[in-house]
Design an enzyme around this catalytic site. Structure first.
Site: not given
Length: 279
Positions: A2-3
């Site tokens: 996840p960014e």
């Protein structure tokens, strides 16, 4: 992993479930991994914010006792496969018990982090402590970015360092570099290149947040929102994960290389590697 868009979507989705709620217990069986979580017990969540890829839960003071820690916040890093869920499952690692119910932190590969720290004290989280400006904030200024980019090494690893701008990971580095038409191994960006990349990062990140992030495949641990809904930005990818497919801009086959130990996708026609010193 996840960014920023995935973490920001997570923040927005869980905020109504936690804001104003009192944490009764942060339950887990790994105190060496999820640190000082007992300090959150009995405290009310007064706010949820995000810094790069970190979620920050701001905790109210519990009492006026002199020996009680003050100004605390609870940090959550989703790692590679972490995410919040409404129901417990086989990969649940942490249970947040509140006065309104329970919320579960799942993490198939166990790289996620949870810790309670004094507010702003990130000595144990050096990436967070040295993080650059938020890409969608006024603190992310083009002139500063252009100045730093003039001396950068290979631009994709430089972006991934979190120092020039926060929250950019493998997906959004590839997408931003494609949009800016810059080779991921390019060094020492010209002012024109850096300006294009600055605008691309802001544009790509903005669209990805609005789309709820990117969900890739259906395997265990792939990013999903807390209710199981996927993000939608993967349908707008032009580079990441498209090795062997035609470039949406020129039709040339997208190539995949390894750069800085990360799989990297780019168009060799639209993103040529410029010799250093050549404008």
């Amino acid at each position: 992993m996840p960014e920023l868009p995935e973490v920001e979507t997570t923040r927005r989705k869980i905020e109504p479930l936690l804001l104003g709620r009192t944490i009764l217990e942060v339950a887990h069986d790994a105190p060496h991994k999820y640190r000082n979580t007992h300090l959150a017990q009995g405290r009310r969540v007064t706010g949820l914010s995000r810094r790069g890829k970190y979620l920050l839960l701001h905790l109210a003071e519990q009492s006026a006792a002199q020996d009680e820690p003050h100004n605390l916040e609870l940090l959550v890093h989703l790692g590679m496969t972490g995410g919040f869920r409404l129901e417990s499952g086989k990969h649940t690692r942490v249970t947040f018990k509140t006065d309104a119910g329970e919320l579960y932190f799942d993490d198939a590969r166990r790289f996620g982090k949870v810790a309670v720290v004094p507010r702003g004290d990130y000595a144990g989280h050096p990436t967070l402590a040295a993080m650059g400006p938020e890409p969608l904030s006024e603190d992310f200024r083009e002139d500063d970015f252009v100045r730093l980019a003039a001396d950068c090494g290979p631009v994709k690893p430089w972006l991934l360092s979190q120092k020039p701008v926060s929250g950019v990971g493998n997906i959004y580095a590839d997408e931003s570099l494609w949009a800016a038409q810059i080779h991921p191994a390019q060094t020492r960006l010209t002012a024109d290149e850096a300006g294009r990349l600055y605008r691309a990062v802001r544009e790509v990140m903005g669209r990805a947040v609005e789309a709820g992030g990117s969900s890739l495949g259906d395997g265990v641990g792939n990013y999903r929102q807390h209710d199981g809904a996927p993000g939608e930005f993967q349908h707008q990818h032009h580079a990441y994960g498209r090795g062997g497919q035609p470039c949406d801009r020129c039709g040339t086959t997208i190539e995949k290389i390894v750069l800085g130990q990360r799989g990297t996708h780019f168009c060799p026609q639209c993103q040529p590697l410029r010799p250093v010193g050549a404008a």
